[in-house]
Design a protein around this motif. Sequence first.
Motif, short mmCIF file in Angstrom:
data_model
loop_
_atom_site.label_atom_id
_atom_site.label_comp_id
_atom_site.label_asym_id
_atom_site.label_seq_id
_atom_site.Cartn_x
_atom_site.Cartn_y
_atom_site.Cartn_z
N ALA A 162 0.66 -1.65 -0.67
CA ALA A 162 0.15 -0.39 0.07
C ALA A 162 1.09 1.59 -0.15
CB ALA A 162 -0.70 -0.28 1.65
N VAL A 163 0.67 2.17 -0.79
CA VAL A 163 0.92 3.78 -0.55
C VAL A 163 -0.48 4.67 0.21
CG1 VAL A 163 1.62 5.56 -1.62
CG2 VAL A 163 2.12 3.24 -2.19
N GLY A 199 -4.78 18.62 1.55
CA GLY A 199 -5.72 17.88 1.80
C GLY A 199 -6.20 17.44 2.88
N ALA A 200 -7.37 17.51 3.43
CA ALA A 200 -8.01 17.36 4.70
C ALA A 200 -7.76 16.05 4.97
CB ALA A 200 -9.22 17.60 4.80
N ARG A 201 -6.85 14.61 4.50
CA ARG A 201 -7.33 13.31 4.92
C ARG A 201 -5.73 12.66 3.60
NH1 ARG A 201 -9.41 9.94 1.18
NH2 ARG A 201 -10.84 11.45 -0.29
N SER A 202 -5.84 11.71 4.55
CA SER A 202 -4.93 10.66 3.58
C SER A 202 -5.57 9.76 3.18
CB SER A 202 -3.64 10.20 4.76
OG SER A 202 -3.30 10.80 5.87
N VAL A 203 -4.82 9.90 1.85
CA VAL A 203 -5.82 9.10 0.59
C VAL A 203 -4.47 7.58 0.42
CG1 VAL A 203 -5.93 8.62 -1.66
CG2 VAL A 203 -6.28 11.09 -0.08
N PRO A 204 -5.56 5.93 0.64
CA PRO A 204 -5.35 4.92 0.40
C PRO A 204 -4.81 5.27 -0.57
CG PRO A 204 -6.80 4.49 1.50
CD PRO A 204 -6.96 6.76 1.18
N TRP A 205 -3.62 4.28 -1.21
CA TRP A 205 -3.64 3.61 -2.61
C TRP A 205 -2.94 2.12 -2.95
CZ3 TRP A 205 -5.02 7.25 -6.45
CH2 TRP A 205 -4.79 8.48 -5.80
N ARG A 206 -3.33 1.64 -3.50
CA ARG A 206 -2.37 0.26 -3.71
C ARG A 206 -2.45 -0.08 -5.43
NH1 ARG A 206 -6.20 -2.98 -5.87
NH2 ARG A 206 -8.72 -2.32 -7.32
N TRP A 207 -1.46 -0.77 -4.96
CA TRP A 207 -0.48 -1.25 -6.77
C TRP A 207 -1.03 -2.14 -7.49
CZ3 TRP A 207 2.64 1.70 -7.94
CH2 TRP A 207 4.31 2.25 -6.96
N HIS A 208 -2.06 -2.10 -9.17
CA HIS A 208 -3.11 -2.31 -9.71
C HIS A 208 -1.81 -3.40 -10.92
CE1 HIS A 208 -5.33 -5.25 -11.29
NE2 HIS A 208 -6.55 -4.07 -12.40
N ASP A 209 -1.57 -3.80 -11.83
CA ASP A 209 -0.68 -3.48 -13.15
C ASP A 209 0.61 -2.35 -13.11
OD1 ASP A 209 -1.75 -6.21 -13.71
OD2 ASP A 209 -3.45 -5.23 -14.70
N ARG A 235 -0.09 0.47 -11.60
CA ARG A 235 -0.07 1.91 -11.39
C ARG A 235 -0.64 1.74 -9.97
NH1 ARG A 235 -1.07 4.58 -16.38
NH2 ARG A 235 -1.14 6.42 -15.04
N LEU A 236 -0.79 3.32 -9.54
CA LEU A 236 -1.80 3.48 -8.14
C LEU A 236 -3.44 3.35 -8.40
CD1 LEU A 236 0.46 4.92 -5.91
CD2 LEU A 236 0.23 2.36 -5.81
N VAL A 237 -3.75 2.83 -7.90
CA VAL A 237 -5.19 2.77 -8.00
C VAL A 237 -5.72 3.33 -6.02
CG1 VAL A 237 -7.86 1.87 -7.86
CG2 VAL A 237 -5.38 0.69 -9.31
N GLY A 238 -6.95 4.30 -6.12
CA GLY A 238 -6.99 4.15 -4.99
C GLY A 238 -8.19 3.44 -4.12
N CYS A 239 -7.72 3.74 -2.79
CA CYS A 239 -8.47 2.42 -2.27
C CYS A 239 -9.85 2.88 -1.76
CB CYS A 239 -7.68 1.88 -0.96
SG CYS A 239 -6.23 1.12 -1.75
N GLY A 240 -9.80 4.04 -1.28
CA GLY A 240 -11.55 4.70 -1.04
C GLY A 240 -12.31 4.21 -1.39
N ALA A 241 -13.73 4.06 -0.74
CA ALA A 241 -14.61 4.01 -1.24
C ALA A 241 -15.04 6.09 -1.59
CB ALA A 241 -16.26 3.49 -0.22
N ASP A 242 -14.91 6.54 -1.13
CA ASP A 242 -15.05 7.61 -1.47
C ASP A 242 -13.86 9.03 -2.22
OD1 ASP A 242 -13.44 7.86 0.48
OD2 ASP A 242 -13.92 9.26 1.58
N ASP A 243 -13.14 8.17 -2.66
CA ASP A 243 -12.08 8.33 -4.01
C ASP A 243 -12.44 9.28 -4.79
OD1 ASP A 243 -9.46 8.56 -4.98
OD2 ASP A 243 -10.36 7.75 -6.38
N ASP A 244 -12.34 10.25 -5.05
CA ASP A 244 -12.70 10.82 -6.43
C ASP A 244 -12.01 11.42 -7.39
OD1 ASP A 244 -11.83 13.37 -5.05
OD2 ASP A 244 -13.97 13.61 -4.13
N GLY A 245 -12.49 11.88 -8.52
CA GLY A 245 -11.26 12.93 -9.36
C GLY A 245 -10.45 13.94 -8.33
#
Length: 379
Positions: free
Chosen positions: A58-59, A66-76, A78-88
């Motif tokens: 994880a990253v 920003g107001a919060r920390s944002v979790p990411w995971r590796w996929h192929d 690339r980093l993909v946002g983990c949070g359900a509330d992740d937005d553009g």
Amino acid sequence: MTPRRTVVRHAPGKLFVAGEYAVVDPGNPAILVAVDRHITVTVSAPEPGAGAGSGGPAVLISTDLGARSVPWRWHDGRLVGCGADDDGHTRAGLAHVVSAIETVGRLLTERQLSIPTLGVSVSSRLHDGGRKYGLGSSGAVTVASVDAVASYCGLELSADERYRLAMLATARIDPKASGGDLAASTWGGWIAYQAPDRSFVLDLARRVGVDRTIGAPWPGHEVRRLPAPDGLALQVGWTGEPVSTAALVSDLHKKTWRGTASHHRFVETTGGFVRAAASALESGDGQGLLVQIRAAKRELARLDDEVGLGIFTPKLTRLCDAAEAVGGAAKPSGAGGGDCGIALLDAEAAHDISHVRQRWATAGVLPLPIRPALEGIEE
């Protein structure tokens, strides 16, 4: 597992001195100066379980913008946002940090090295209450992120490798970006800079990988250190009107002006006064440098008149007028349309400098307590 050490990197911001817009095309020269406002990137192990995902290490990215920390995971790769509330909006705000981490991650993979779990924290002195000053925050955060992540993962980069990885990371987001801010953040001080052919570089990375690309010749690219101007003081004024450099450059690319005789004249004229300005710096000719900065301002004004980009705002015009009234030279720095303007004034004329700064304040331009940063990225 023994916790890894924490790595901290400070990367300076930048100001364009001359060569804006023309530098976007490979091989065209510009002059920049690094400034003593920094982005700080800290990399360490995140708290256990923070942002951990099933797709790999994880990253966790946090920033004081920003107001919060944002979790990411590796996929192929690339980093993909983990949070359900992740937005553009969240993704866009972290795009340069994410691209920097992905680029270093690709290099590690090519060298058959593992990518550890990362906690990446960003803090900025290139903003005011969340508003950017126009001092190259995207470039500084990219350079600092590349170097901090690489060092944390056991890679010690040369200045050239650091710049090239940052250029690859930036070009993936904006292929039109010249990378001058990256060079200023990397080497510091006053520099002469020519951008590489980003299309060539990106295509090469796709074909042969990041590792071979950062060691290959890059058409058009050149950077060299310049001495500081002799007898002149750099003064910086902020208009309080943030502007997107990428948007202005994109607007110029959409104009039918490109490829015309006027465009070719702009590039040729700009190259001439940038090279003359670099020669003036190298020979200690302060008055000669002022002549070339005034030429740079006139050429930007001609471009603005012909294409209608809005480079010169009323505040930037007043900033220039105030400096020229005491025998100095001044111009918008970067894309214009807001952000900062610069002036070069007689370093011994304290009264004139004070008078110019007072006129700026009256015109709604904030004089910034900024000095050139003699060094690039630092621990």
